[in-house]
Design a protein around this motif. Structure first.
Motif, PDB file in Angstrom:
ATOM      1  N   TYR A  77     -11.400  10.791  -5.567  1.00 53.94           N
ATOM      2  CA  TYR A  77     -11.228   9.696  -4.625  1.00 53.94           C
ATOM      3  C   TYR A  77     -12.535   9.411  -3.895  1.00 53.94           C
ATOM      4  CZ  TYR A  77     -11.271  13.300  -1.100  1.00 53.94           C
ATOM      5  OH  TYR A  77     -11.654  14.353  -0.313  1.00 53.94           O
TER       6      TYR A  77
ATOM      7  N   TRP B  54      -6.707   2.008  -2.045  1.00 56.72           N
ATOM      8  CA  TRP B  54      -5.898   2.406  -0.905  1.00 56.72           C
ATOM      9  C   TRP B  54      -6.577   1.955   0.364  1.00 56.72           C
ATOM     10  CZ3 TRP B  54      -5.938   8.498  -1.105  1.00 56.72           C
ATOM     11  CH2 TRP B  54      -7.225   8.966  -1.248  1.00 56.72           C
TER      12      TRP B  54
ATOM     13  N   ALA C 237      -2.074  -0.609  -7.007  1.00 55.17           N
ATOM     14  CA  ALA C 237      -2.680  -0.229  -8.286  1.00 55.17           C
ATOM     15  C   ALA C 237      -2.153  -1.100  -9.405  1.00 55.17           C
ATOM     16  CB  ALA C 237      -2.374   1.236  -8.591  1.00 55.17           C
TER      17      ALA C 237
ATOM     18  N   GLN D 176     -10.755   4.220  -3.053  1.00 56.13           N
ATOM     19  CA  GLN D 176     -10.164   4.110  -4.378  1.00 56.13           C
ATOM     20  C   GLN D 176      -9.882   5.490  -4.953  1.00 56.13           C
ATOM     21  OE1 GLN D 176     -12.672   2.280  -7.295  1.00 56.13           O
ATOM     22  NE2 GLN D 176     -14.491   3.336  -6.607  1.00 56.13           N
TER      23      GLN D 176
ATOM     24  N   GLU E 189       1.572   6.630   1.657  1.00 54.01           N
ATOM     25  CA  GLU E 189       1.262   8.056   1.617  1.00 54.01           C
ATOM     26  C   GLU E 189       0.852   8.537   3.003  1.00 54.01           C
ATOM     27  OE1 GLU E 189      -1.711  11.021  -0.907  1.00 54.01           O
ATOM     28  OE2 GLU E 189      -1.887   8.853  -1.122  1.00 54.01           O
TER      29      GLU E 189
ATOM     30  N   LEU F  36      -7.111   1.419  -8.868  1.00 53.60           N
ATOM     31  CA  LEU F  36      -6.248   1.998  -7.846  1.00 53.60           C
ATOM     32  C   LEU F  36      -6.991   1.957  -6.515  1.00 53.60           C
ATOM     33  CD1 LEU F  36      -6.186   4.060 -10.586  1.00 53.60           C
ATOM     34  CD2 LEU F  36      -4.151   4.735  -9.365  1.00 53.60           C
TER      35      LEU F  36
ATOM     36  N   HIS G 178      -1.134   2.098  -0.817  1.00 53.55           N
ATOM     37  CA  HIS G 178      -1.665   2.044  -2.182  1.00 53.55           C
ATOM     38  C   HIS G 178      -1.347   0.714  -2.853  1.00 53.55           C
ATOM     39  CE1 HIS G 178      -2.304   6.476  -3.069  1.00 53.55           C
ATOM     40  NE2 HIS G 178      -1.722   6.496  -1.886  1.00 53.55           N
TER      41      HIS G 178
END
Length: 131
Positions: free
Chosen positions: A124, A94, A83, A113, A64, A92, A81
């Motif tokens: 987030y 990142w 997950a 996360q 992303e 999840l 990411h």
């Protein structure tokens, strides 16, 4: 010293292609996602995901690109990411891709996360370091 950014985001686009692999109850699909962030991160992003769907929670990996501001600093960075699910509950995470920071966010490092709430909303956390 590490700082924490928190907030929410909306999924503006979730564009799933036709599954490219469906066998034995497991489905692989490519998905394009656009998001709008608010809170410590304010801006937009786009992501490319590979999702796996089974009878249990889906798993995915993705990349992303975020562009906007982080606690008042303007620039961008890339998030990686990862997950999945465990005992029916999704997780999840990142991580900021090293050396991907641009503008005032050059040199940023960190991880966090994504939380999916019961009502379907997303929030987030991002723990980061920036000189």
């Amino acid at each position: 010293m590490s700082k924490r950014a928190e907030g929410t985001f909306t999924l503006d686009v979730w564009d799933a292609e036709k599954p490219y692999d469906e066998r034995d109850g497991i489905t692989f699909t490519r998905v394009h996602v656009d998001k709008t962030f608010s809170g410590g991160l304010a801006g937009t992003s786009n992501a490319e995901l590979i999702t796996v769907v089974t009878e249990n929670p889906a798993a995915y990996v993705g990349i992303e690109r975020f562009q906007g501001t982080l606690d008042g600093r303007t620039g961008g960075f890339v998030l990686q990411h990862n997950a999945g699910g465990e005992d029916g509950k999704p997780w999840l995470t990142w991580k900021i891709v090293e050396t991907s920071g641009t503008g005032d966010l050059e040199g940023i490092k960190g991880e966090g996360q994504i939380i999916i709430h019961e009502d379907g909303g997303h929030s987030y956390t991002l723990d980061y370091e920036l000189d």
